[in-house]
Write a protein that holds these residues in place. Structure first.
Motif, PDB file in Angstrom:
ATOM      1  N   ASP A  14       0.863  -1.182   0.000  1.00 43.64           N
ATOM      2  CA  ASP A  14       0.000   0.000   0.000  1.00 43.64           C
ATOM      3  C   ASP A  14       0.898   1.231   0.000  1.00 43.64           C
ATOM      4  O   ASP A  14       1.353   1.674   1.052  1.00 43.64           O
ATOM      5  N   ALA A  15       1.151   1.767  -1.182  1.00 38.40           N
ATOM      6  CA  ALA A  15       2.056   2.922  -1.298  1.00 38.40           C
ATOM      7  C   ALA A  15       1.371   4.183  -0.777  1.00 38.40           C
ATOM      8  O   ALA A  15       2.016   5.047  -0.192  1.00 38.40           O
ATOM      9  N   LEU A  16       0.058   4.298  -0.988  1.00 40.10           N
ATOM     10  CA  LEU A  16      -0.726   5.407  -0.427  1.00 40.10           C
ATOM     11  C   LEU A  16      -1.955   4.815   0.248  1.00 40.10           C
ATOM     12  O   LEU A  16      -2.574   3.897  -0.288  1.00 40.10           O
ATOM     13  N   GLY A  19       9.118  13.106   3.137  1.00 40.69           N
ATOM     14  CA  GLY A  19       8.847  11.891   3.882  1.00 40.69           C
ATOM     15  C   GLY A  19      10.001  10.940   3.697  1.00 40.69           C
ATOM     16  O   GLY A  19      10.771  11.087   2.756  1.00 40.69           O
ATOM     17  N   PRO A  20      10.115   9.955   4.576  1.00 35.54           N
ATOM     18  CA  PRO A  20      11.198   8.983   4.445  1.00 35.54           C
ATOM     19  C   PRO A  20      11.122   8.247   3.110  1.00 35.54           C
ATOM     20  O   PRO A  20      10.064   8.235   2.460  1.00 35.54           O
ATOM     21  N   SER A  21      12.219   7.626   2.740  1.00 42.34           N
ATOM     22  CA  SER A  21      12.257   6.808   1.534  1.00 42.34           C
ATOM     23  C   SER A  21      11.176   5.731   1.616  1.00 42.34           C
ATOM     24  O   SER A  21      11.012   5.095   2.652  1.00 42.34           O
ATOM     25  N   GLY A  22      10.412   5.582   0.546  1.00 44.15           N
ATOM     26  CA  GLY A  22       9.360   4.570   0.532  1.00 44.15           C
ATOM     27  C   GLY A  22       8.053   5.024   1.139  1.00 44.15           C
ATOM     28  O   GLY A  22       7.097   4.255   1.217  1.00 44.15           O
ATOM     29  N   SER A  23       7.959   6.296   1.544  1.00 49.09           N
ATOM     30  CA  SER A  23       6.737   6.769   2.206  1.00 49.09           C
ATOM     31  C   SER A  23       5.602   7.052   1.209  1.00 49.09           C
ATOM     32  O   SER A  23       4.471   7.290   1.625  1.00 49.09           O
ATOM     33  N   GLY A  24       5.917   7.055  -0.092  1.00 46.90           N
ATOM     34  CA  GLY A  24       4.867   7.243  -1.092  1.00 46.90           C
ATOM     35  C   GLY A  24       4.927   8.560  -1.843  1.00 46.90           C
ATOM     36  O   GLY A  24       4.002   8.893  -2.593  1.00 46.90           O
ATOM     37  N   LYS A  25       6.017   9.302  -1.703  1.00 45.15           N
ATOM     38  CA  LYS A  25       6.126  10.633  -2.315  1.00 45.15           C
ATOM     39  C   LYS A  25       5.989  10.573  -3.845  1.00 45.15           C
ATOM     40  O   LYS A  25       5.198  11.307  -4.435  1.00 45.15           O
ATOM     41  N   SER A  26       6.787   9.693  -4.449  1.00 39.19           N
ATOM     42  CA  SER A  26       6.757   9.616  -5.915  1.00 39.19           C
ATOM     43  C   SER A  26       5.401   9.113  -6.399  1.00 39.19           C
ATOM     44  O   SER A  26       4.862   9.600  -7.400  1.00 39.19           O
ATOM     45  N   THR A  27       4.849   8.156  -5.688  1.00 40.41           N
ATOM     46  CA  THR A  27       3.529   7.636  -6.050  1.00 40.41           C
ATOM     47  C   THR A  27       2.481   8.748  -5.981  1.00 40.41           C
ATOM     48  O   THR A  27       1.657   8.891  -6.895  1.00 40.41           O
ATOM     49  N   LEU A  28       2.538   9.550  -4.934  1.00 38.08           N
ATOM     50  CA  LEU A  28       1.589  10.659  -4.787  1.00 38.08           C
ATOM     51  C   LEU A  28       1.721  11.631  -5.969  1.00 38.08           C
ATOM     52  O   LEU A  28       0.721  12.053  -6.563  1.00 38.08           O
TER      53      LEU A  28
HETATM   54  N1  LIG Z   1       5.896  -0.043  -9.379  1.00 42.65           N
HETATM   55  C1  LIG Z   1       5.921  -0.497  -8.132  1.00 42.65           C
HETATM   56  N2  LIG Z   1       5.648  -1.781  -7.832  1.00 42.65           N
HETATM   57  C2  LIG Z   1       5.643  -2.221  -6.562  1.00 42.65           C
HETATM   58  N3  LIG Z   1       5.885  -1.440  -5.497  1.00 42.65           N
HETATM   59  C3  LIG Z   1       6.162  -0.158  -5.714  1.00 42.65           C
HETATM   60  C4  LIG Z   1       6.205   0.406  -7.036  1.00 42.65           C
HETATM   61  N4  LIG Z   1       6.498   1.726  -6.940  1.00 42.65           N
HETATM   62  C5  LIG Z   1       6.636   1.978  -5.622  1.00 42.65           C
HETATM   63  N5  LIG Z   1       6.440   0.876  -4.890  1.00 42.65           N
HETATM   64  C6  LIG Z   1       6.468   0.769  -3.419  1.00 42.65           C
HETATM   65  O1  LIG Z   1       5.557   1.714  -2.900  1.00 42.65           O
HETATM   66  C7  LIG Z   1       6.086   2.370  -1.761  1.00 42.65           C
HETATM   67  C8  LIG Z   1       6.163   3.868  -2.018  1.00 42.65           C
HETATM   68  O2  LIG Z   1       7.090   4.110  -3.069  1.00 42.65           O
HETATM   69  P1  LIG Z   1       7.459   5.576  -3.582  1.00 42.65           P
HETATM   70  O3  LIG Z   1       6.212   6.303  -3.882  1.00 42.65           O
HETATM   71  O4  LIG Z   1       8.446   5.431  -4.680  1.00 42.65           O
HETATM   72  O5  LIG Z   1       8.147   6.207  -2.282  1.00 42.65           O
HETATM   73  P2  LIG Z   1       9.135   7.458  -2.145  1.00 42.65           P
HETATM   74  O6  LIG Z   1       9.105   8.243  -3.410  1.00 42.65           O
HETATM   75  O7  LIG Z   1       8.621   8.206  -0.955  1.00 42.65           O
HETATM   76  O8  LIG Z   1      10.494   6.894  -1.855  1.00 42.65           O
HETATM   77  C9  LIG Z   1       7.442   1.715  -1.498  1.00 42.65           C
HETATM   78  O9  LIG Z   1       7.263   0.683  -0.562  1.00 42.65           O
HETATM   79  C10 LIG Z   1       7.818   1.159  -2.853  1.00 42.65           C
HETATM   80  O10 LIG Z   1       8.675   0.045  -2.710  1.00 42.65           O
END
Ligand SMILES: Nc1ncnc2c1ncn2[C@@H]1O[C@H](COP(=O)(O)OP(=O)(O)O)[C@@H](O)[C@H]1O
Ligand SMILES: [Mg+2]
Length: 263
Positions: free
Chosen positions: A37-39, A56-65
């Protein structure tokens, strides 16, 4: 009664209606290794003509958001509205057109073509969209990012900071309403990074940028970079866990330290 007058000039201007609204957005990635659950139920309105930093920390969902706010990825649940349009109701073609017309993107890697001049890199998206780029507008975009006179240089003949500014000029040439930037200063030294941040700040502060309201959403892990923003949104584990308005690097850094897992 005494009122505290904020020092920042941009604080005096009332924000417009939201440029992008996320309503209870969840994004679940499924892969062979399970689901992530990225978000998890993110709601936020990015006010128009404001500069927001997402931290936010690495993996917190920033890029996904950012990808979801920009319509590059779709939420598993919840809604995204851009300038009042619900992205869920759009087919691929319409979504692509809305993205092209309304949004600009800048990434940590500049994604420029080394074989093309700065001019041709800026003109490329218009050409790919089947339009003839307006020479004066391409030059104006390069001037706007402080690259006057460098239009004929190729990326390998430019510094990292200059290359990132070509990438910003390329995004601005499309006159986006919203500029999304994912770690735009991540590969730059402090000096070049500051130039890019001042440029983003000025885009929002300029009364009119090429006739469109300019909104900036920037992902960063650097408290100094985030201090250029009007507002800092903090994410942890896929949730919004806080927000700060017009803050300074020390306070932002302290909040980040609370969110980082203890190592
Ligand atoms: N394409 C993907 N497939 C599976 N997991 C993903 C994918 N992209 C991101 N994640 C997971 O979703 C979470 C949030 O990722 P991301 O948004 O990249 O975080 P951030 O940019 O804050 O480092 C992380 O646990 C990451 O491993
Ligand atoms: Mg990221």
């Amino acid at each position: 009664m005494t009122a505290t007058i904020p020092a920042a000039v941009h604080a005096a201007r009332p924000p417009g209606p939201p440029a992008v609204v996320l309503d209870d957005v969840t994004r679940t990635y499924r892969s062979r290794s399970g689901k992530v659950d990225a978000l998890r139920g993110v709601s936020h309105a990015f006010a128009s003509k404001t500069f927001t930093a997402i931290m936010g920390p690495s993996g917190s969902g920033k890029s996904t958001l950012m990808q979801i706010a920009a319509g590059l990825d779709r939420p598993t649940r919840g809604r995204v509205r851009v300038a009042g349009t619900d992205l869920a109701g759009l087919n691929r073609t319409t979504l692509t057109r809305l993205r092209r017309e309304m949004m600009g993107f800048v990434f940590q890697q500049y994604n420029l073509l080394d074989a093309l001049t700065a001019y041709d890199n800026v003109a490329l998206p218009a050409r790919l969209a089947g339009r003839r780029p307006d020479r004066a507008e391409v030059i104006a975009a390069l001037d706007q990012v402080g690259l006057h006179g460098l239009a004929r240089r190729r990326p390998p003949e430019l510094s990292g900071g200059q290359q990132q500014r070509v990438a910003i000029a390329r995004a601005l040439h499309a006159r986006p309403a919203v500029l999304f930037a994912d770690e735009p200063t991540g590969a730059l030294d402090r000096h070049a990074g500051r130039d890019v941040l001042e440029l983003l700040r000025n885009l929002v502060d300029a009364p009119v940028t090429h006739g469109v309201a300019q909104t900036v959403v920037m992902v960063t892990h650097d408290p100094l970079a985030a201090s250029y923003a009007d507002s800092v949104l903090f994410l942890a584990d896929g949730r919004v866990v806080g927000q700060m308005e017009r803050s300074d690097p020390a306070r932002i850094g302290a909040r980040m330290a609370e969110l980082e897992p203890v190592r």
